[in-house]
Design a protein around this motif. Sequence first.
Motif, PDB file in Angstrom:
ATOM      1  N   ASN A  15       0.782  -1.025   0.234  1.00 31.77           N
ATOM      2  CA  ASN A  15      -0.156   0.043  -0.001  1.00 31.77           C
ATOM      3  C   ASN A  15       0.797   1.264   0.142  1.00 31.77           C
ATOM      4  O   ASN A  15       0.315   2.284  -0.574  1.00 31.77           O
ATOM      5  CB  ASN A  15      -1.052  -0.019   1.440  1.00 31.77           C
ATOM      6  CG  ASN A  15      -2.282  -0.430   0.872  1.00 31.77           C
ATOM      7  OD1 ASN A  15      -2.606  -1.221  -0.152  1.00 31.77           O
ATOM      8  ND2 ASN A  15      -3.193  -0.371   1.664  1.00 31.77           N
ATOM      9  N   ASP A  18       1.885   1.816  -3.476  1.00 31.61           N
ATOM     10  CA  ASP A  18       0.640   2.165  -4.124  1.00 31.61           C
ATOM     11  C   ASP A  18       0.563   3.657  -4.018  1.00 31.61           C
ATOM     12  O   ASP A  18       0.119   4.418  -4.827  1.00 31.61           O
ATOM     13  CB  ASP A  18      -0.437   1.439  -3.708  1.00 31.61           C
ATOM     14  CG  ASP A  18      -0.443   0.160  -4.666  1.00 31.61           C
ATOM     15  OD1 ASP A  18       0.284  -0.315  -5.403  1.00 31.61           O
ATOM     16  OD2 ASP A  18      -1.252  -0.849  -3.862  1.00 31.61           O
ATOM     17  N   ASN A  47      -6.091   5.338   1.444  1.00 28.87           N
ATOM     18  CA  ASN A  47      -5.581   4.093   0.860  1.00 28.87           C
ATOM     19  C   ASN A  47      -5.641   2.897   1.922  1.00 28.87           C
ATOM     20  O   ASN A  47      -4.888   2.744   3.013  1.00 28.87           O
ATOM     21  CB  ASN A  47      -4.213   4.062   0.527  1.00 28.87           C
ATOM     22  CG  ASN A  47      -3.945   2.918  -0.566  1.00 28.87           C
ATOM     23  OD1 ASN A  47      -4.528   1.968  -0.960  1.00 28.87           O
ATOM     24  ND2 ASN A  47      -2.562   3.083  -1.013  1.00 28.87           N
ATOM     25  N   ALA A 103      -7.190  -1.759  -5.083  1.00 31.98           N
ATOM     26  CA  ALA A 103      -5.917  -2.202  -5.255  1.00 31.98           C
ATOM     27  C   ALA A 103      -5.609  -2.665  -6.761  1.00 31.98           C
ATOM     28  O   ALA A 103      -6.751  -3.318  -7.317  1.00 31.98           O
ATOM     29  CB  ALA A 103      -5.511  -3.130  -4.336  1.00 31.98           C
ATOM     30  N   ARG A 104      -4.467  -2.695  -7.444  1.00 34.46           N
ATOM     31  CA  ARG A 104      -4.096  -3.040  -8.582  1.00 34.46           C
ATOM     32  C   ARG A 104      -5.016  -2.395  -9.726  1.00 34.46           C
ATOM     33  O   ARG A 104      -4.943  -2.836 -10.773  1.00 34.46           O
ATOM     34  CB  ARG A 104      -4.150  -4.517  -8.784  1.00 34.46           C
ATOM     35  CG  ARG A 104      -5.155  -5.310  -9.297  1.00 34.46           C
ATOM     36  CD  ARG A 104      -4.925  -6.804  -9.233  1.00 34.46           C
ATOM     37  NE  ARG A 104      -4.597  -7.211 -10.708  1.00 34.46           N
ATOM     38  CZ  ARG A 104      -4.125  -8.644 -10.606  1.00 34.46           C
ATOM     39  NH1 ARG A 104      -3.871  -9.467  -9.719  1.00 34.46           N
ATOM     40  NH2 ARG A 104      -3.874  -8.877 -11.827  1.00 34.46           N
ATOM     41  N   VAL A 106      -4.508   1.174  -9.383  1.00 31.92           N
ATOM     42  CA  VAL A 106      -3.901   2.640  -9.017  1.00 31.92           C
ATOM     43  C   VAL A 106      -3.377   3.520 -10.132  1.00 31.92           C
ATOM     44  O   VAL A 106      -3.511   4.592 -10.113  1.00 31.92           O
ATOM     45  CB  VAL A 106      -2.995   2.662  -7.892  1.00 31.92           C
ATOM     46  CG1 VAL A 106      -3.541   2.090  -6.540  1.00 31.92           C
ATOM     47  CG2 VAL A 106      -1.610   1.888  -8.127  1.00 31.92           C
TER      48      VAL A 106
END
Length: 433
Positions: A15, A18, A47, A103-104, A106
């Motif tokens: 995170n 990210d 996040n 997530a994935r 971003v």
Amino acid sequence: MAKKFFIETLGCAMNVRDSEHMMAELVIKEGYEEASSASEADLIIINTCSVREKPVNKLFSEIGQFAKIKKPEAKIGVCGCTASHLGEEIIKRAPVVDFVLGARNVSKIRDVLNRPKAVEVDIEYDESRYAFGELRTSLYKAYINISIGCDKQCSFCIVPHTRGEEISIPAELIVKEAVKAAKSGAKEIFLLGQNVNNYGRRFSGEHPKMGFTQLLREVSEIEGVERIRFTSPHPLHMDDEFLEEFAKNPKICKSMHMPLQSGSTKILKAMKRGYSKEWFLERAAKLREMVPDLSISTDIIVGFPGESDEDFEDTMEVLESVRFEQVFSFKYSPRPLTPAKDYDNQVPQDVASERLARLQARHNEMLDEMKSDRLGRVYEVYFEELKPGGMVAGRTDNNWLVQAKGSEELLGKIVPVEIVETSRLGSVGRVVA
Ligand code: 5AD
Ligand code: SF4
């Protein structure tokens, strides 16, 4: 005047990275600047993490807090694992939220910014080849993703449902990023993935065969890289070749995260971890034998469904035997979409709380026993951060936090430090001239 963003990052190192990726997109491609507080931001991003239940509940009260203090026109975005998991439900429950970005996903931050009530949470989205802008929150340490998602199906874990299936990032992109980071002064490279030592099982598109051990070798050959860390490895994939490279490569920091989860082979089976108590003990013993001054950290869950007193004693036995330098311990938390939440032998809360307290108390005692070994010894410390009172903080090769008197000129340097004081939380040292 430039628009400003504020990001709050919860959860793991993935995170953190990210968030850096989103910042890079905002700063480099949209001209944003970082705000010093949420109340002066034009964009507030949370996040999130969903690994345990508590942070999820906290999320909605937090959105409410931000809504109260934000500028009238400011947008609020919810990103990360809880975004993946709850999707548009977040906007339904908290209509003040402007977008939800899983997530994935971003790399889509610029796209969702200007699409009212956008929800982008596709866990099959492949951003393994996306070229993010270059922006790092630390000058001295570079986090680099080596894979996205996770193929393991641990029965307690929500992550495969929030970060999707595992895809390795092409090695040449990782090396390129590490070269750039090293050139700009980062002596430490921190490789990140949900299951790093499973690296190379699947790439998107054609890619020559490559495993994690080989990737470590390649990164260690980069000029300017002096330290390599990685998280998280899986005990199941700790084969001899990997352990040998870890032990003999001087650039690989001698701290290993070995997430045990449980010391009971029966519970490990129910968790679908793929290894036994004996395998874990044997791997840890082998590592300790090969690497003097190794530090081992771990994650432990207590109160997993079906955990009997004897099973918990197995966990305590592993704790005694391995003598972990750091233990992250949690009470089992039933998570949506995971098989273990439907197991019918859930452990009562008070039993789990008691076990957690016992485990933590014993580990604290062990830390007190271990810490005196450090006194008077000299370690190489990589200083990374200024601290109040004329102190600088850094880490030893084996990941202990050390503070010493000093200022900017020590930042970014690896220097010998004699340990003069030590506690469970860290040590104080004296730079040896
Ligand atoms: N309950 C409690 N702890 C959990 N973890 C993952 N899922 C759960 C859960 N459902 C812990 C594991 C993992 C760490 C990141 O969080 O120990 O290694
Ligand atoms: Fe939390 Fe796991 Fe997502 Fe990291 S990957 S933010 S630990 S749920």
